[in-house]
Write a protein that holds these residues in place. Structure first.
Motif, PDB file in Angstrom:
ATOM      1  N   ALA A  99      -7.887   9.414  -1.695  1.00 59.95           N
ATOM      2  CA  ALA A  99      -8.831   9.309  -2.803  1.00 59.95           C
ATOM      3  C   ALA A  99     -10.251   9.232  -2.274  1.00 59.95           C
ATOM      4  O   ALA A  99     -10.495   8.632  -1.227  1.00 59.95           O
ATOM      5  CB  ALA A  99      -8.521   8.061  -3.632  1.00 59.95           C
ATOM      6  N   ILE A 100     -11.156   9.887  -2.989  1.00 62.06           N
ATOM      7  CA  ILE A 100     -12.580   9.792  -2.655  1.00 62.06           C
ATOM      8  C   ILE A 100     -13.231   8.861  -3.655  1.00 62.06           C
ATOM      9  O   ILE A 100     -13.013   8.984  -4.873  1.00 62.06           O
ATOM     10  CB  ILE A 100     -13.229  11.189  -2.675  1.00 62.06           C
ATOM     11  CG1 ILE A 100     -12.575  12.072  -1.599  1.00 62.06           C
ATOM     12  CG2 ILE A 100     -14.730  11.076  -2.431  1.00 62.06           C
ATOM     13  CD1 ILE A 100     -13.059  13.514  -1.597  1.00 62.06           C
ATOM     14  N   VAL A 101     -13.983   7.894  -3.130  1.00 61.80           N
ATOM     15  CA  VAL A 101     -14.518   6.829  -3.970  1.00 61.80           C
ATOM     16  C   VAL A 101     -15.973   6.579  -3.557  1.00 61.80           C
ATOM     17  O   VAL A 101     -16.310   6.727  -2.380  1.00 61.80           O
ATOM     18  CB  VAL A 101     -13.645   5.558  -3.812  1.00 61.80           C
ATOM     19  CG1 VAL A 101     -13.672   5.054  -2.370  1.00 61.80           C
ATOM     20  CG2 VAL A 101     -14.066   4.447  -4.749  1.00 61.80           C
ATOM     21  N   PRO A 102     -16.847   6.213  -4.531  1.00 61.56           N
ATOM     22  CA  PRO A 102     -18.218   5.861  -4.138  1.00 61.56           C
ATOM     23  C   PRO A 102     -18.189   4.697  -3.147  1.00 61.56           C
ATOM     24  O   PRO A 102     -17.381   3.773  -3.293  1.00 61.56           O
ATOM     25  CB  PRO A 102     -18.868   5.412  -5.454  1.00 61.56           C
ATOM     26  CG  PRO A 102     -18.014   5.960  -6.534  1.00 61.56           C
ATOM     27  CD  PRO A 102     -16.638   6.081  -5.981  1.00 61.56           C
ATOM     28  N   ALA A 103     -19.074   4.746  -2.147  1.00 62.07           N
ATOM     29  CA  ALA A 103     -19.069   3.716  -1.105  1.00 62.07           C
ATOM     30  C   ALA A 103     -19.170   2.318  -1.714  1.00 62.07           C
ATOM     31  O   ALA A 103     -18.512   1.383  -1.268  1.00 62.07           O
ATOM     32  CB  ALA A 103     -20.206   3.971  -0.126  1.00 62.07           C
TER      33      ALA A 103
ATOM     34  N   CYS B 289     -15.829   0.969  -2.769  1.00 60.59           N
ATOM     35  CA  CYS B 289     -14.736   1.119  -1.812  1.00 60.59           C
ATOM     36  C   CYS B 289     -14.011  -0.205  -1.547  1.00 60.59           C
ATOM     37  O   CYS B 289     -12.782  -0.258  -1.576  1.00 60.59           O
ATOM     38  CB  CYS B 289     -15.276   1.715  -0.507  1.00 60.59           C
ATOM     39  SG  CYS B 289     -13.979   2.132   0.650  1.00 60.59           S
ATOM     40  N   GLU B 290     -14.777  -1.274  -1.329  1.00 59.55           N
ATOM     41  CA  GLU B 290     -14.123  -2.551  -1.004  1.00 59.55           C
ATOM     42  C   GLU B 290     -13.303  -3.065  -2.168  1.00 59.55           C
ATOM     43  O   GLU B 290     -12.184  -3.544  -1.988  1.00 59.55           O
ATOM     44  CB  GLU B 290     -15.163  -3.597  -0.575  1.00 59.55           C
ATOM     45  CG  GLU B 290     -15.577  -3.469   0.892  1.00 59.55           C
ATOM     46  CD  GLU B 290     -14.395  -3.290   1.851  1.00 59.55           C
ATOM     47  OE1 GLU B 290     -13.445  -4.117   1.798  1.00 59.55           O
ATOM     48  OE2 GLU B 290     -14.373  -2.313   2.632  1.00 59.55           O
ATOM     49  N   ALA B 291     -13.845  -2.952  -3.379  1.00 59.81           N
ATOM     50  CA  ALA B 291     -13.107  -3.391  -4.563  1.00 59.81           C
ATOM     51  C   ALA B 291     -11.822  -2.571  -4.725  1.00 59.81           C
ATOM     52  O   ALA B 291     -10.751  -3.105  -5.049  1.00 59.81           O
ATOM     53  CB  ALA B 291     -13.978  -3.245  -5.811  1.00 59.81           C
TER      54      ALA B 291
ATOM     55  N   ALA C  94      -7.882  -3.957  -4.509  1.00 62.10           N
ATOM     56  CA  ALA C  94      -6.904  -3.737  -5.586  1.00 62.10           C
ATOM     57  C   ALA C  94      -5.668  -3.005  -5.051  1.00 62.10           C
ATOM     58  O   ALA C  94      -4.535  -3.323  -5.419  1.00 62.10           O
ATOM     59  CB  ALA C  94      -7.548  -2.933  -6.705  1.00 62.10           C
ATOM     60  N   MET C  95      -5.889  -2.027  -4.174  1.00 61.50           N
ATOM     61  CA  MET C  95      -4.755  -1.279  -3.618  1.00 61.50           C
ATOM     62  C   MET C  95      -3.865  -2.201  -2.780  1.00 61.50           C
ATOM     63  O   MET C  95      -2.650  -2.164  -2.874  1.00 61.50           O
ATOM     64  CB  MET C  95      -5.256  -0.111  -2.763  1.00 61.50           C
ATOM     65  CG  MET C  95      -5.916   1.004  -3.584  1.00 61.50           C
ATOM     66  SD  MET C  95      -6.707   2.253  -2.551  1.00 61.50           S
ATOM     67  CE  MET C  95      -5.277   3.236  -2.067  1.00 61.50           C
ATOM     68  N   ARG C  96      -4.516  -3.050  -1.981  1.00 60.48           N
ATOM     69  CA  ARG C  96      -3.739  -3.924  -1.089  1.00 60.48           C
ATOM     70  C   ARG C  96      -2.953  -4.968  -1.872  1.00 60.48           C
ATOM     71  O   ARG C  96      -1.985  -5.524  -1.361  1.00 60.48           O
ATOM     72  CB  ARG C  96      -4.670  -4.581  -0.073  1.00 60.48           C
ATOM     73  CG  ARG C  96      -5.141  -3.595   0.986  1.00 60.48           C
ATOM     74  CD  ARG C  96      -6.242  -4.163   1.861  1.00 60.48           C
ATOM     75  NE  ARG C  96      -6.773  -3.131   2.746  1.00 60.48           N
ATOM     76  CZ  ARG C  96      -8.007  -3.125   3.222  1.00 60.48           C
ATOM     77  NH1 ARG C  96      -8.852  -4.100   2.902  1.00 60.48           N
ATOM     78  NH2 ARG C  96      -8.408  -2.160   4.012  1.00 60.48           N
ATOM     79  N   ALA C  97      -3.357  -5.223  -3.108  1.00 61.23           N
ATOM     80  CA  ALA C  97      -2.619  -6.177  -3.937  1.00 61.23           C
ATOM     81  C   ALA C  97      -1.379  -5.519  -4.567  1.00 61.23           C
ATOM     82  O   ALA C  97      -0.550  -6.193  -5.164  1.00 61.23           O
ATOM     83  CB  ALA C  97      -3.536  -6.727  -5.028  1.00 61.23           C
ATOM     84  N   HIS C  98      -1.263  -4.196  -4.448  1.00 66.45           N
ATOM     85  CA  HIS C  98      -0.120  -3.474  -5.028  1.00 66.45           C
ATOM     86  C   HIS C  98       0.900  -3.199  -3.927  1.00 66.45           C
ATOM     87  O   HIS C  98       0.515  -2.887  -2.795  1.00 66.45           O
ATOM     88  CB  HIS C  98      -0.628  -2.155  -5.635  1.00 66.45           C
ATOM     89  CG  HIS C  98       0.392  -1.450  -6.471  1.00 66.45           C
ATOM     90  ND1 HIS C  98       1.377  -0.670  -5.909  1.00 66.45           N
ATOM     91  CD2 HIS C  98       0.590  -1.413  -7.816  1.00 66.45           C
ATOM     92  CE1 HIS C  98       2.139  -0.176  -6.885  1.00 66.45           C
ATOM     93  NE2 HIS C  98       1.677  -0.615  -8.046  1.00 66.45           N
ATOM     94  N   PRO C  99       2.202  -3.295  -4.251  1.00 61.07           N
ATOM     95  CA  PRO C  99       3.217  -3.107  -3.188  1.00 61.07           C
ATOM     96  C   PRO C  99       3.106  -1.758  -2.472  1.00 61.07           C
ATOM     97  O   PRO C  99       3.471  -1.664  -1.293  1.00 61.07           O
ATOM     98  CB  PRO C  99       4.553  -3.196  -3.937  1.00 61.07           C
ATOM     99  CG  PRO C  99       4.248  -3.812  -5.254  1.00 61.07           C
ATOM    100  CD  PRO C  99       2.789  -3.618  -5.554  1.00 61.07           C
ATOM    101  N   LEU C 100       2.602  -0.719  -3.144  1.00 54.45           N
ATOM    102  CA  LEU C 100       2.539   0.598  -2.502  1.00 54.45           C
ATOM    103  C   LEU C 100       1.182   0.865  -1.854  1.00 54.45           C
ATOM    104  O   LEU C 100       0.908   1.979  -1.407  1.00 54.45           O
ATOM    105  CB  LEU C 100       2.863   1.693  -3.519  1.00 54.45           C
ATOM    106  CG  LEU C 100       4.293   1.653  -4.064  1.00 54.45           C
ATOM    107  CD1 LEU C 100       4.481   2.682  -5.164  1.00 54.45           C
ATOM    108  CD2 LEU C 100       5.309   1.867  -2.946  1.00 54.45           C
TER     109      LEU C 100
ATOM    110  N   ALA D 194      -8.520   0.865 -12.494  1.00 50.72           N
ATOM    111  CA  ALA D 194      -9.014  -0.404 -13.046  1.00 50.72           C
ATOM    112  C   ALA D 194     -10.074  -1.008 -12.124  1.00 50.72           C
ATOM    113  O   ALA D 194     -11.092  -1.532 -12.580  1.00 50.72           O
ATOM    114  CB  ALA D 194      -7.841  -1.374 -13.242  1.00 50.72           C
ATOM    115  N   ALA D 195      -9.861  -0.894 -10.815  1.00 53.45           N
ATOM    116  CA  ALA D 195     -10.781  -1.519  -9.848  1.00 53.45           C
ATOM    117  C   ALA D 195     -12.012  -0.653  -9.581  1.00 53.45           C
ATOM    118  O   ALA D 195     -13.082  -1.164  -9.295  1.00 53.45           O
ATOM    119  CB  ALA D 195     -10.047  -1.802  -8.542  1.00 53.45           C
ATOM    120  N   ALA D 196     -11.824   0.670  -9.632  1.00 54.01           N
ATOM    121  CA  ALA D 196     -12.930   1.585  -9.305  1.00 54.01           C
ATOM    122  C   ALA D 196     -12.967   2.699 -10.331  1.00 54.01           C
ATOM    123  O   ALA D 196     -12.477   3.795 -10.098  1.00 54.01           O
ATOM    124  CB  ALA D 196     -12.746   2.156  -7.898  1.00 54.01           C
TER     125      ALA D 196
END
Lengths: 349, 375
Positions: A288-292, A295-297, A301-307, A222-224
Motif C-alpha cells: 500500500a502507498i500511504v502519505p508519509a 504512515c505511523e498511524a 493499526a495494521m500491527r494490531a490486526h492478526p494479518l 479506518a486508520a489512514a
C-alpha cells in the motif's frame, strides 16, 4: 445448519466421472448432496441459474467486480490448498480496491477420476475461507473433463463487493515522499508450494500465507483514510507489484533492502536455490502507498490486526527515475529491481 | 542469518572501501586511468551488481566482467543438439533450470517443451538418475554443463549409474574448464586487466594452484574469492595491496572453503569419468584448445553424444556482437553497439546477455542508465 464435517457414506471411495458433468441426474446429485450443503446459504439454496441480489447491499457505494482462475500443483500445501486460494485470491482482489467483498461464484473444472474425498476437502476449505472473509458463495458451475485433459481441479471464482462512498484509490492520488508499506513477510507462499512439490531435498518449515485481507484493509482505511493505492502482491511478488505501481503511476519507487521482511527459512531456501524472495508469490500480502504523515498511524493499526503483525514500511515514492523501481542495498548503493522475463529459474551454481 | 550476515556487514564493508580507496590513491589510479580488475566468475558479477558494489567504490577502480558464466558461453549449436535429443521419441531430457531459457539457433529448451518435448528441470544430476530408475522404458538424458564446480556431481552420478547398473541413463557432456580460457585471454595483445578475482567455487574443487600461471607467466595478481559482498571487497583490497608492492601471486581470500590442492575426492571422480577434449567452442570467444571435457571410453555407454544422433553443427555468433571486447575490458556492456537495442535479456544476441550471471544481462537488469529504461 452448519456444513457437513464428513463426506456422506454413499460418496466415499468414489471418483468423478464424465457423468457428473453431463447435466443429468449424476450432476444434480453431486450439486445438491455434495456442493450445496458445504456452501449452504440462502442465496444459493434455490439452485436457480443465477443468484438474485438486492442492490441495497451496495449501501450507496460503487459495485466492484472481479474474477480469477486458480490452478496449483500440488492441490494442498502447508498452510493452504487450492480451495483456500480460490476464495482468498478473489476476496483480496476486491479488498485492495477498497471494496467490501460480498458474494463469490465458484466454477469448478474437474478431471475425470478425481476422488470425491479430495473434492469434498477442497469445497470445505473454500467454505472455511469464505467464513473467515464473511462472504458467501452464491452461484456456481461444474464441468468435467476427460482424464489427462486437466490437472485434478481447476477453480474460477468471480466476486462482487461494495466500495463505500469516498474511497478512491489509484495512481492519481500518489505524491513524491509517500511511503510503501507491506503487511508482513515476503515469499512464504512461493516457498511453501515449492517445498510441497517434493522436488527439493530440503525440509523448509514455512507455511503459505494464504488469507483473506478484507478485514485488514478495513482497519487500514479506518486508520489512514487517505490510503493512496493498494494491490495484493501475488504472482511475481512484491517486485512485480512495485513495478506495476511505478510504471502505471509514472513515478519512481526506492525500496530499502534492510527493511524488506523475509523469514529466515525463506531466505535460506532462496540462498540455496538462487531465487529472489522479492519475486516469490504471496497469497496474503498487500502493498500500500500511504502519505508519509499517516504512515505511523497506518502501521500501528495494521500491527494490531492478526494479518498485519509484521507490517512495515519498505520504501518511498520519488520523482526521480519515473517508471522504475530501485533497491537501496545495505551498503547504500542502488540497483534496479526489474520485472522478470518469465518464471524464476533456479541457478546452476 | 548465520554464515550469511557476517559476510554482508555494512560496517566491515565501509572499512574495506576506505582501505581500497586509500590504496588506489597511493597507486595513482584515476577515473581516466583506472585499475581494471576482472572477476572471472559469473557468480561474482551477479553479486557485484546485486549489492551495487560499484556505487561504493571510487571511479579509479573498474570491474571487467569475465567469461565464467557457463550458461552464457554455451554455443548455440550445443543447444540445438540438446533440442534434437529431447525431441527423440521416448527421451526424457533433464536440465538445470537456468539452461532452459538459453536460445539455440531456432528455439530454447523451454520452447521445445512447449512444443511437446519431455524436458524436465532438476536440481541435481542425481534427480535425473532417479527419474531414469523410475522410468525404465524411457531414455533419460542429463544435460551436464558448468565448470569444475558442477563437474564432480555429474561424475559421481555417472559412477552411481554404473554401480546401480542403470542402462537408460546418459549424460550430454558440455562441461568446460576455465584455465585454458584465461590463458587464451591473457595471450590477447590488447588486454587491459591489472588483476583477477579468482573463481571461488571452481577453486574449491581444483584448488588455487592451477591459477599460479597467471601470476608466474603473466605477472598479474590473483585472489581466489568468496561470493558474499565483503568477500569481494576484501579480495579487491588484497589485489591492490599486491599491485602496490609490485608483487604478483595467487592468494586465497576464500580460505573457509578453498585448499591449495583442492578437493581430492572430487578431482578423483572427475579424472575417472572425464578427459580433455582437443578443443571446445565458447560462445563469444570461439574455439579454445583443451577447454572442455568429454567422457572417457570406459563410460561410453553413458555418453549421450555416442548414443544419440544430433546435428553437431557450429552456429556462428552474430557479427555485430561485441562480447569479445567486453570480455577483454576494452568496452563496457553499455558501449556495445547492440546493447539494450537489439540485444536484450528477452532476445539476447550475444553470450553475455543470455543468463542473469552474464555481464551484459546483469548490467541491463541492475544498472542500466535511466534513458534506456524508457526506451
Amino acid at each position: 445448519m452448519s456444513p457437513p464435517e464428513t463426506l456422506p457414506a454413499r460418496w466415499q471411495g468414489k471418483t468423478i466421472t464424465l457423468a457428473h458433468g453431463a447435466g443429468g441426474r449424476a450432476m444434480r446429485e453431486l450439486i445438491t448432496e455434495l456442493v450445496r450443503p458445504v456452501f449452504e446459504n440462502p442465496l444459493l439454496a434455490p439452485l436457480e441459474d443465477q443468484a438474485r441480489i438486492d442492490p441495497a447491499v451496495l449501501d450507496g457505494g460503487q459495485l466492484a467486480f472481479t474474477t480469477d482462475s486458480y490452478v496449483v500443483s500440488p492441490l494442498a500445501f502447508a498452510g493452504g490448498d487450492i480451495g483456500r486460494l480460490a476464495v482468498c485470491g478473489t476476496v483480496n482482489d476486491l479488498a485492495v480496491g477498497g471494496a467490501r467483498p460480498l458474494y463469490l461464484s465458484c466454477g469448478l473444472i474437474l478431471e475425470e477420476g478425481l476422488p470425491l474425498e479430495t473434492l469434498f476437502e477442497v469445497l470445505r476449505s473454500m467454505r472455511r475461507a469464505a467464513d473467515e472473509a464473511s462472504v458467501s458463495i452464491v452461484t456456481g458451475d461444474t464441468k468435467v473433463v476427460g482424464r489427462g485433459s486437466g490437472d485434478q481441479v481447476f477453480i474460477n471464482t468471480a466476486g462482487i463487493g461494495a466500495i463505500p462512498p469516498g474511497r478512491a484509490t489509484g495512481p492519481a492520488q500518489v505524491r513524491a515522499g509517500d511511503r510503501l508499506v507491506v503487511n508482513g513477510t515476503l515469499g512464504d507462499h512461493g516457498i511453501a508450494v515449492l517445498a510441497a512439490r517434493n522436488e527439493l531435498a530440503l525440509q523448509i518449515p514455512v507455511e503459505s500465507d494464504s488469507a483473506p485481507l478484507n478485514g485488514l484493509v478495513e482497519a487500514m482505511f479506518a486508520a489512514a483514510p487517505q490510503l493512496r493505492w493498494l494491490r495484493d502482491a501475488t504472482r511475481g511478488g512484491l517486485a512485480t507489484i512495485a513495478n506495476e505501481f511505478a510504471q502505471e503511476g509514472g513515478f519512481g519507487l526506492l525500496l530499502d533492502e534492510l527493511a524488506l521482511p523475509v523469514r529466515d527459512p525463506v531466505r535460506g531456501a532462496c540462498e540455496i536455490l538462487g531465487l529472489d524472495p522479492l519475486y516469490l508469490a504471496n497469497e496474503g500480502k498487500l502493498a500500500a502507498i500511504v502519505p508519509a504523515a499517516q504512515c505511523e498511524a497506518l502501521l500501528a493499526a495494521m500491527r494490531a490486526h492478526p494479518l498485519g503483525r509484521e507490517a512495515c514500511a519498505v520504501g518511498e515514492v520519488r520523482e526521480a527515475s519515473p517508471g522504475r523501481v530501485a533497491v537501496r542495498s545495505r551498503f547504500g548503493g542502488e540497483r534496479i529491481l526489474d520485472l522478470l522475463l518469465g518464471e524464476q529459474l533456479p541457478r546452476i551454481c | 542469518m548465520k554464515f550469511i550476515d557476517e559476510f554482508r556487514d555494512p560496517g566491515h564493508a565501509r572499512a574495506l572501501v576506505r582501505d581500497i580507496g586509500a590504496t588506489l590513491e597511493r597507486l595513482g589510479a584515476t577515473a581516466e586511468r583506472p585499475v581494471q580488475i576482472m572477476e572471472v566468475c559469473g557468480g561474482h558479477t551477479h553479486a557485484i551488481f546485486r549489492y551495487a558494489l560499484k556505487d561504493l567504490l571510487p571511479a579509479s577502480l573498474e570491474f571487467v566482467h569475465g567469461p565464467g558464466c557457463p550458461v552464457c558461453v554455451l554455443p548455440m549449436g550445443r543447444v540445438d543438439d540438446c533440442i534434437a535429443i529431447a525431441r527423440q521419441p521416448g527421451v526424457i531430457f533433464t536440465t538445470f533450470g537456468d539452461a532452459m531459457r538459453v536460445p539455440g539457433s531456432a528455439m530454447s529448451l523451454l520452447q521445445a517443451r512447449a512444443e511437446g518435448a519431455d524436458v524436465r528441470m532438476v536440481y541435481s544430476p542425481l534427480d535425473a538418475l532417479a527419474i531414469a530408475r523410475a522410468n525404465p522404458g524411457r531414455e533419460v538424458v542429463f544435460f551436464g554443463l558448468g565448470f569444475e564446480t558442477t563437474m564432480p556431481s555429474t561424475a559421481l552420478t555417472v559412477l552411481e549409474a554404473e554401480r546401480q547398473g542403470v542402462a537408460n541413463f546418459s549424460l550430454f557432456c558440455n562441461h568446460i574448464t576455465i584455465t585454458p580460457t584465461l590463458r587464451a585471454l591473457l595471450d590477447t595483445p590488447d588486454l587491459n586487466i591489472d588483476g583477477f578475482i579468482g573463481p571461488g567455487h571452481v577453486a574449491m574443487v581444483i584448488g588455487s594452484e592451477p591459477f599460479d600461471f597467471i601470476a608466474r607467466d603473466y605477472g598479474r595478481p590473483v585472489v581466489v574469492s568468496g561470493f558474499e559482498p565483503n568477500d569481494i571487497l576484501q579480495s579487491l583490497w588484497m589485489i591492490l595491496r599486491q599491485l602496490e608492492r609490485g608483487e604478483a601471486a595467487v592468494e586465497s581470500q576464500y580460505a573457509r572453503l578453498v585448499r591449495p590442492g583442492g578437493n581430492p575426492a572430487a578431482l578423483e571422480a572427475i579424472a575417472r569419468v572425464f578427459e580433455a577434449r582437443e578443443f571446445f567452442e565458447w560462445r563469444g570467444l570461439g574455439s579454445i584448445d583443451a577447454s572442455g571435457v568429454r567422457m572417457r571410453e570406459a563410460y561410453a555407454r553413458f555418453d549421450a553424444e555416442r548414443r544419440f544422433a544430433m546435428p553437431n553443427l557450429a552456429v556462428t555468433d552474430p557479427a555485430e556482437c561485441q562480447c569479445g571486447e567486453v570480455l577483454k575490458g576494452l568496452i563496457k556492456p553499455s558501449q556495445c553497439r547492440v546493447f539494450g537495442g537489439r540485444c536484450r535479456p528477452e532476445t539476447p544476441l550475444g553470450a553475455l546477455m543470455v543468463s542473469s550471471e552474464g555481464a551484459c544481462a546483469a548490467y541491463y537488469q541492475y544498472a542500466r542508465p535511466d534513458a534506456e529504461a524508457a526506451a
